[in-house]
Write a protein that holds these residues in place. Structure first.
Motif, PDB file in Angstrom:
ATOM      1  N   THR A  96     -30.348-143.876 -45.043  1.00  0.00           N
ATOM      2  CA  THR A  96     -31.143-143.460 -43.907  1.00  0.00           C
ATOM      3  C   THR A  96     -32.567-143.951 -44.003  1.00  0.00           C
ATOM      4  O   THR A  96     -33.249-144.029 -43.003  1.00  0.00           O
ATOM      5  N   SER A  97     -33.019-144.272 -45.190  1.00  0.00           N
ATOM      6  CA  SER A  97     -34.398-144.701 -45.321  1.00  0.00           C
ATOM      7  C   SER A  97     -34.584-146.182 -45.085  1.00  0.00           C
ATOM      8  O   SER A  97     -35.635-146.620 -44.624  1.00  0.00           O
ATOM      9  N   ASP A  98     -33.568-147.003 -45.416  1.00  0.00           N
ATOM     10  CA  ASP A  98     -33.753-148.449 -45.218  1.00  0.00           C
ATOM     11  C   ASP A  98     -33.155-148.955 -43.925  1.00  0.00           C
ATOM     12  O   ASP A  98     -33.121-150.150 -43.682  1.00  0.00           O
ATOM     13  N   GLY A  99     -32.631-148.066 -43.116  1.00  0.00           N
ATOM     14  CA  GLY A  99     -32.157-148.468 -41.791  1.00  0.00           C
ATOM     15  C   GLY A  99     -30.787-149.093 -41.785  1.00  0.00           C
ATOM     16  O   GLY A  99     -30.364-149.664 -40.795  1.00  0.00           O
ATOM     17  N   SER A 100     -30.052-149.017 -42.932  1.00  0.00           N
ATOM     18  CA  SER A 100     -28.729-149.619 -42.964  1.00  0.00           C
ATOM     19  C   SER A 100     -27.692-148.797 -42.217  1.00  0.00           C
ATOM     20  O   SER A 100     -26.605-149.264 -41.971  1.00  0.00           O
ATOM     21  N   ARG A 101     -28.029-147.585 -41.908  1.00  0.00           N
ATOM     22  CA  ARG A 101     -27.138-146.762 -41.111  1.00  0.00           C
ATOM     23  C   ARG A 101     -27.669-146.651 -39.691  1.00  0.00           C
ATOM     24  O   ARG A 101     -28.828-146.952 -39.408  1.00  0.00           O
ATOM     25  N   SER A 102     -26.830-146.189 -38.778  1.00  0.00           N
ATOM     26  CA  SER A 102     -27.228-146.062 -37.378  1.00  0.00           C
ATOM     27  C   SER A 102     -28.199-144.916 -37.200  1.00  0.00           C
ATOM     28  O   SER A 102     -28.341-144.040 -38.054  1.00  0.00           O
ATOM     29  N   ALA A 103     -28.876-144.933 -36.054  1.00  0.00           N
ATOM     30  CA  ALA A 103     -29.805-143.850 -35.749  1.00  0.00           C
ATOM     31  C   ALA A 103     -29.062-142.521 -35.627  1.00  0.00           C
ATOM     32  O   ALA A 103     -29.577-141.466 -36.005  1.00  0.00           O
ATOM     33  N   ALA A 104     -27.827-142.573 -35.092  1.00  0.00           N
ATOM     34  CA  ALA A 104     -27.044-141.351 -34.970  1.00  0.00           C
ATOM     35  C   ALA A 104     -26.729-140.766 -36.347  1.00  0.00           C
ATOM     36  O   ALA A 104     -26.768-139.547 -36.552  1.00  0.00           O
ATOM     37  N   THR A 105     -26.435-141.637 -37.333  1.00  0.00           N
ATOM     38  CA  THR A 105     -26.171-141.164 -38.685  1.00  0.00           C
ATOM     39  C   THR A 105     -27.414-140.537 -39.292  1.00  0.00           C
ATOM     40  O   THR A 105     -27.361-139.472 -39.916  1.00  0.00           O
ATOM     41  N   SER A 106     -28.538-141.198 -39.122  1.00  0.00           N
ATOM     42  CA  SER A 106     -29.790-140.657 -39.634  1.00  0.00           C
ATOM     43  C   SER A 106     -30.087-139.295 -39.015  1.00  0.00           C
ATOM     44  O   SER A 106     -30.536-138.371 -39.703  1.00  0.00           O
ATOM     45  N   HIS A 107     -29.819-139.204 -37.742  1.00  0.00           N
ATOM     46  CA  HIS A 107     -30.077-137.938 -37.060  1.00  0.00           C
ATOM     47  C   HIS A 107     -29.143-136.856 -37.577  1.00  0.00           C
ATOM     48  O   HIS A 107     -29.552-135.697 -37.765  1.00  0.00           O
ATOM     49  N   ALA A 108     -27.868-137.189 -37.817  1.00  0.00           N
ATOM     50  CA  ALA A 108     -26.918-136.212 -38.331  1.00  0.00           C
ATOM     51  C   ALA A 108     -27.342-135.707 -39.708  1.00  0.00           C
ATOM     52  O   ALA A 108     -27.250-134.504 -40.000  1.00  0.00           O
ATOM     53  N   VAL A 109     -27.811-136.613 -40.554  1.00  0.00           N
ATOM     54  CA  VAL A 109     -28.274-136.199 -41.875  1.00  0.00           C
ATOM     55  C   VAL A 109     -29.508-135.312 -41.751  1.00  0.00           C
ATOM     56  O   VAL A 109     -29.650-134.305 -42.456  1.00  0.00           O
ATOM     57  N   ALA A 110     -30.412-135.668 -40.839  1.00  0.00           N
ATOM     58  CA  ALA A 110     -31.616-134.847 -40.645  1.00  0.00           C
ATOM     59  C   ALA A 110     -31.257-133.453 -40.147  1.00  0.00           C
ATOM     60  O   ALA A 110     -31.830-132.447 -40.595  1.00  0.00           O
ATOM     61  N   LEU A 111     -30.297-133.373 -39.215  1.00  0.00           N
ATOM     62  CA  LEU A 111     -29.877-132.067 -38.717  1.00  0.00           C
ATOM     63  C   LEU A 111     -29.218-131.244 -39.822  1.00  0.00           C
ATOM     64  O   LEU A 111     -29.440-130.031 -39.924  1.00  0.00           O
ATOM     65  N   SER A 112     -28.394-131.885 -40.646  1.00  0.00           N
ATOM     66  CA  SER A 112     -27.752-131.169 -41.746  1.00  0.00           C
ATOM     67  C   SER A 112     -28.793-130.657 -42.732  1.00  0.00           C
ATOM     68  O   SER A 112     -28.696-129.515 -43.218  1.00  0.00           O
ATOM     69  N   ALA A 113     -29.788-131.492 -43.036  1.00  0.00           N
ATOM     70  CA  ALA A 113     -30.848-131.055 -43.948  1.00  0.00           C
ATOM     71  C   ALA A 113     -31.626-129.882 -43.361  1.00  0.00           C
ATOM     72  O   ALA A 113     -31.960-128.920 -44.072  1.00  0.00           O
ATOM     73  N   ALA A 114     -31.916-129.954 -42.049  1.00  0.00           N
ATOM     74  CA  ALA A 114     -32.628-128.842 -41.407  1.00  0.00           C
ATOM     75  C   ALA A 114     -31.792-127.572 -41.434  1.00  0.00           C
ATOM     76  O   ALA A 114     -32.322-126.465 -41.625  1.00  0.00           O
ATOM     77  N   THR A 115     -30.471-127.711 -41.266  1.00  0.00           N
ATOM     78  CA  THR A 115     -29.592-126.540 -41.319  1.00  0.00           C
ATOM     79  C   THR A 115     -29.595-125.919 -42.704  1.00  0.00           C
ATOM     80  O   THR A 115     -29.684-124.690 -42.862  1.00  0.00           O
ATOM     81  N   VAL A 116     -29.494-126.754 -43.728  1.00  0.00           N
ATOM     82  CA  VAL A 116     -29.518-126.256 -45.105  1.00  0.00           C
ATOM     83  C   VAL A 116     -30.847-125.568 -45.396  1.00  0.00           C
ATOM     84  O   VAL A 116     -30.885-124.481 -46.003  1.00  0.00           O
ATOM     85  N   ASP A 117     -31.940-126.167 -44.971  1.00  0.00           N
ATOM     86  CA  ASP A 117     -33.254-125.548 -45.194  1.00  0.00           C
ATOM     87  C   ASP A 117     -33.356-124.202 -44.486  1.00  0.00           C
ATOM     88  O   ASP A 117     -33.924-123.240 -45.026  1.00  0.00           O
ATOM     89  N   ALA A 118     -32.823-124.119 -43.261  1.00  0.00           N
ATOM     90  CA  ALA A 118     -32.872-122.858 -42.518  1.00  0.00           C
ATOM     91  C   ALA A 118     -32.045-121.781 -43.204  1.00  0.00           C
ATOM     92  O   ALA A 118     -32.470-120.619 -43.302  1.00  0.00           O
TER      93      ALA A 118
END
Length: 705
Positions: free
Chosen positions: A663-685
């Motif tokens: 997700t940091s070097d852009g090798s994945r799609s924006a949708a994948t990056s967003h899914a990881v960000a949402l999962s991280a936000a869920t875990v943090d919550a």
């Protein structure tokens, strides 16, 4: 100390005068109802006919001023039928005390269950019982009771007829009010700084219930209103996405654009409420379009598009366009689906027939309370000749209307009704000094009724001041009773209010003690929902969307109960015995809202193409399931959960699968990056909620199932 503080707080609330009024046209109709009933008594030269017709018109008029769920004519017809039938039943059981008390208990229990549908329907249910008590307590005999019931029905008929008079307002007025309040809440949420936490879900529930009440034949004409409900849900998701994903450097422009979005939502709200178009300035749309075009993420573009769609649907709700056929591609959820309202109402009431349900306990408490009040009222006699002997009408009425499912409302209403009745008794005594002609009596009675209608929503103090004055002035003058009888009514009210408070304290329903169970129940729903959402990222269509939406609906319902119980617990003296203080519970409510917001975003961004899938996230489903299950037990008091473990598991999972680097070097799609960000936000919550429960929770000796 806690009890004294609680009494002071609830007493201050009960004596507070609010600036809340019904619509002027609704008040005018209610006054016209009483005026017609009073005029009937004058024309017939029959004081009993005028008094009973006025009572019927007055009580049903109050029912029309309470927050309506259906069309005003339907509300009036339901109130008129219920009140008239109860008046007839009261006359038929006259003289058979045991049968009357049994019927009173059963009717009070049903009225308590009716509270399931909301505060206003619950009060309407109690108001219908007044007809039963009037004829059973005040009629001289069965024949006289039936005559009284006939005049009461005549007064209620005036109410139904007057509802047919103009002004009519826009069509689907009830549904418009609910949707306008929903969009107003979205407007406020758009300009409120904060995280991705959900705002209150009550406006969504109210709008959904209002639209569900529409019969199938009228739904096509209300298609734009159904469409607005769907767009409101999408707008809320877009607002959450914007707050979660817009980069920090764009924060200033983000706030400016969200303020513009709030202005657009406010205009949509006013358009829906009034049925007349309120156009948003073009510069607002220009700003939103520019903001969406410049944004590197999806959220602003979705929000701008959703606002445009909602604005177009709002125009369709104006008087000139209502009923227009929508384009085939427009989504109109619930337009032809949905359970009939009668079956849905029966299902909701059946769900409360459990001993642990607060509504069920309230219904039983209400049934027992009114019977005790009636027996006590009949036993005290006439207060030394000041009152009407051998009847408990006013004591029972007060007990019934003071008893609420919540401690704060019960105590506050007890304070307000008692104080208002004493002041009303004083005013009625002053008004009884002069000698009134029949015409003068009618004029003053109508004016007192009008004052009662005007102050109906201002608080129990002002309402009961005018209500006591009206009932004493009207009924006692008709019966030829002396002026000091005003004090008997005040004494009955004070006694009834004290009895209601005592009954609640003997068998209370503390919201404070329900909080751990409600929080645990909500966590158990998340225990099923969140892992299922993460599993949905394994492949397109990997999860059942209908089942997900049912879980989300259940989550929303439990969260509403949790928020309501948390709010009600603030006034309770038992609050110090709860697991959390007021401030701690507010923190938990905010964190619960944040977790719910993350779940909504995970559902919104499930993969639609194979390129959007993130199968690595499914590894987190089992650890999340175990953590939430343990957290539910901890919330109920069975164990404790240490924070940090879930976040460590997420970090190791993403590191092992290479997601952080991808997700940091852009090798994945924006949708994948967003899914990881949402999962991280869920875990943090979830971790934030875990830390609050672990740090604040007081272990209990007995584990809760």
């Amino acid at each position: 100390m806690r009890w004294w503080s609680s009494l002071v707080t609830t007493g201050r609330e009960g004596l507070r005068v609010q600036r809340a009024f019904a619509s002027p046209s609704a008040i005018a109709r209610a006054v016209l109802d009483v005026l017609l009933a009073t005029a009937l008594g004058l024309l017939l030269d029959n004081p009993v006919a005028g008094a009973m017709a006025s009572v019927g018109a007055f009580i049903c008029g109050i029912g029309t001023l309470l927050s309506p769920l259906r069309h005003r004519v339907v509300n009036a017809l339901g109130m008129a039928a219920g009140f008239s039938v109860m008046a007839v039943l009261g006359a038929l059981v006259l003289g058979t005390t045991w049968l009357f008390l049994l019927l009173l208990a059963v009717a009070a229990f049903a009225a308590g269950l009716w509270r399931t549908l909301g505060v206003a329907p619950g009060i309407r249910g109690c108001l219908t019982l007044i007809g039963l008590m009037i004829t059973a307590d005040l009629a001289p005999d069965v024949r006289g009771g039936l005559v009284m019931a006939g005049w009461i029905a005549t007064g209620t008929g005036f109410v139904v007829v007057v509802q047919l008079l103009p002004p009519y307002g826009p069509r689907f007025a009830t549904q418009r009010r609910a949707l306008a309040a929903l969009y107003q809440s979205l407007a406020q949420a758009s300009v409120t700084a904060g995280s991705a936490a959900l705002g209150p879900s009550a406006p969504f529930t109210a709008a959904r219930q209002a639209l569900d009440l529409l019969p199938q034949f009228s739904r096509p004409a209300a298609a734009a209103l159904f469409g607005l409900l769907g767009e409101a849900e999408r707008i809320r998701r877009a607002l959450q996405t914007v707050r979660l994903t817009v980069p920090a450097p764009a924060a200033a422009g983000n706030q400016q654009a969200l303020a513009a979005a709030g202005e657009a939502l406010d205009d949509i709200s006013r358009t829906v409420a009034s049925g007349r178009a309120h156009r948003t300035p073009e510069e607002v749309w220009t700003l939103l379009e520019s903001w969406a075009a410049d944004s590197p993420v999806r959220g602003p573009r979705d929000l701008a598009a959703r606002l445009q769609s909602a604005e177009q649907l709002a125009r369709r709700t104006t008087d000139d366009h209502l009923g227009d056929v929508l384009e085939p591609h427009t989504e109109v959820p619930g337009l032809y689906a949905g359970t009939p309202s009668v079956a849905r109402t029966a299902r909701r009431i059946r769900a409360q027939l459990l001993p642990q349900s607060p509504i069920f306990r309230h219904a039983v408490r209400l049934a027992v309370g009114v019977v005790i009040a009636e027996v006590i009222g009949r036993s005290i006699g006439g207060w030394g000749g000041l009152g009407i002997s051998a009847h408990g009408f006013w004591v029972t009425l007060t007990t019934m209307l003071v008893l609420f499912p919540e401690y704060g409302h019960t105590i506050a209403r007890g304070w307000g009704r008692a104080a208002g009745a004493v002041l009303g008794g004083l005013l009625a005594w002053v008004l009884s000094v002069p000698h009134w002609s029949p015409a003068g009596l009618a004029v003053v009675a109508v004016l007192l009724a009008a004052a009662s209608f005007l102050t109906l929503r201002t608080g129990q103090l002002m309402l009961n001041l005018w209500l006591t004055s009206w009932i004493v002035f009207l009924i006692h003058h008709v019966g030829g009773l002396p002026g000091p009888t005003a004090w008997a009514r005040a004494a009955d009210t004070v006694l009834g209010a004290a009895l209601a408070v005592l009954i609640f304290l003997v068998w209370p329903t503390w919201s404070t003690r329900r909080l751990p169970g409600l929080l645990a129940e909500w966590l158990r729903v998340q225990d099923r929902l969140l892992p299922e959402l993460l599993t949905g990222y394994a492949d397109v269509g990997a999860t059942d969307l209908a089942a997900l939406d049912k879980l989300r609906a259940r989550s929303r319902q439990v969260r509403e109960h949790l928020e309501a119980a948390a709010k009600q617990s603030h006034a309770e003296p038992a609050q110090h015995r709860g697991s959390w203080s007021t401030a701690q519970m507010e923190q938990i409510s905010t964190q619960v809202s944040t977790v719910a917001g993350c779940a909504t975003l995970l559902r919104e961004h499930l993969p639609r193409t194979p390129q959007d899938t993130v199968p690595e996230l499914t590894e987190l489903a089992d650890p999340l399931h175990e953590h939430l299950a343990a957290l539910a037990r901890a919330a109920a008091g069975a164990e404790t959960v240490a924070p940090g473990a879930l976040r460590s598991m997420f970090d190791s999972c993403t590191a092992r699968s290479g997601l952080p680097a991808a997700t940091s070097d852009g090798s994945r799609s924006a949708a994948t990056s967003h899914a990881v960000a949402l999962s991280a936000a869920t875990v943090d919550a979830v971790e934030a909620l875990t830390a609050t429960i672990a740090a604040r929770h007081r272990p209990r000796r007995h584990a809760a199932a």
